[in-house]
Scaffold this motif. Structure first.
Motif, PDB file in Angstrom:
ATOM      1  N   SER A   1      48.334  16.599  71.465  1.00  0.00           N
ATOM      2  CA  SER A   1      48.374  18.057  71.517  1.00  0.00           C
ATOM      3  C   SER A   1      46.998  18.601  71.856  1.00  0.00           C
TER       4      SER A   1
ATOM      5  N   ALA B   1      57.995  18.507  83.099  1.00  0.00           N
ATOM      6  CA  ALA B   1      57.017  19.485  82.626  1.00  0.00           C
ATOM      7  C   ALA B   1      57.608  20.880  82.674  1.00  0.00           C
ATOM      8  N   ASP B   2      57.127  21.705  81.756  1.00  0.00           N
ATOM      9  CA  ASP B   2      57.458  23.121  81.810  1.00  0.00           C
ATOM     10  C   ASP B   2      56.142  23.876  81.832  1.00  0.00           C
ATOM     11  N   ASP B   3      56.144  25.121  81.439  1.00  0.00           N
ATOM     12  CA  ASP B   3      54.920  25.914  81.558  1.00  0.00           C
ATOM     13  C   ASP B   3      53.843  25.537  80.551  1.00  0.00           C
ATOM     14  N   LYS B   4      54.173  24.757  79.486  1.00  0.00           N
ATOM     15  CA  LYS B   4      53.150  24.418  78.495  1.00  0.00           C
ATOM     16  C   LYS B   4      53.170  22.979  77.996  1.00  0.00           C
ATOM     17  N   ASP B   5      54.204  22.217  78.298  1.00  0.00           N
ATOM     18  CA  ASP B   5      54.328  20.849  77.794  1.00  0.00           C
ATOM     19  C   ASP B   5      54.642  19.867  78.908  1.00  0.00           C
TER      20      ASP B   5
ATOM     21  N   THR C   1      50.441  25.630  71.027  1.00  0.00           N
ATOM     22  CA  THR C   1      49.968  24.301  71.390  1.00  0.00           C
ATOM     23  C   THR C   1      50.720  23.776  72.600  1.00  0.00           C
ATOM     24  N   SER C   2      50.011  23.007  73.422  1.00  0.00           N
ATOM     25  CA  SER C   2      50.655  22.247  74.492  1.00  0.00           C
ATOM     26  C   SER C   2      50.763  20.801  74.019  1.00  0.00           C
TER      27      SER C   2
ATOM     28  N   ASN D   1      48.229  26.347  80.508  1.00  0.00           N
ATOM     29  CA  ASN D   1      49.254  26.499  81.538  1.00  0.00           C
ATOM     30  C   ASN D   1      49.286  25.206  82.348  1.00  0.00           C
ATOM     31  N   ILE D   2      50.446  24.619  82.420  1.00  0.00           N
ATOM     32  CA  ILE D   2      50.616  23.354  83.120  1.00  0.00           C
ATOM     33  C   ILE D   2      50.763  23.628  84.617  1.00  0.00           C
TER      34      ILE D   2
ATOM     35  N   ARG E   1      47.075  25.617  73.650  1.00  0.00           N
ATOM     36  CA  ARG E   1      48.052  25.917  74.695  1.00  0.00           C
ATOM     37  C   ARG E   1      47.362  26.141  76.036  1.00  0.00           C
TER      38      ARG E   1
END
Length: 126
Positions: free
Chosen positions: A8, A99-103, A59-60, A13-14, A11
């Motif tokens: 972790s 992947a999404d916008d944070k993970d 958190t990411s 942005n992916i 947070r």
């Protein structure tokens, strides 16, 4: 045996691509914490508590799944685990990435032999 490593960081942005380079960079810059290193959890939602739900929003998470023989999780330092996973990410094994916008979730098709050799090379904490 299936294993999972959950990392972790605050947070972020992916980006749309270059996921592996991002994860390695975050590890190299000491921006990652190990949240979980153990056997694959059957249903992670069963283990969520209120504190974890709050953490999820800020958190990411980078979740890495791989197969290896039995691992004595407690015998490896955080540094050894992060070095091991960095080597695995750099190695040209097939990876499925979601992947999404944070993970980010990474499923690595790593050979048991390679995994075991890497773990032995990284050594365990004394």
């Amino acid at each position: 045996m299936q294993h999972v490593l959950i990392l972790s960081t605050k947070r972020i942005n992916i980006p749309a691509s270059h996921f592996i380079q991002l994860v390695i960079s975050l590890i190299d810059e000491n921006e990652m914490e190990i949240d979980y290193f153990g056997i694959e959890i059957d249903n992670p939602a069963d283990y969520l508590d209120e504190q974890m739900k709050l953490k999820i929003n800020t958190t990411s998470f980078i979740t890495i799944h791989f197969e290896c023989d039995k691992i004595d999780y407690g015998s490896y330092s955080d540094e050894a685990v992060l070095n091991f996973i960095t080597d695995v990410l750099r190695y040209d094994e097939e990876k499925e990435i979601k992947a999404d916008d944070k993970d980010i979730e990474i499923i690595i098709d790593i050979s048991l032999k390679f995994c075991n050799e890497l773990l032995q090379k990284k050594g365990s904490a004394d």
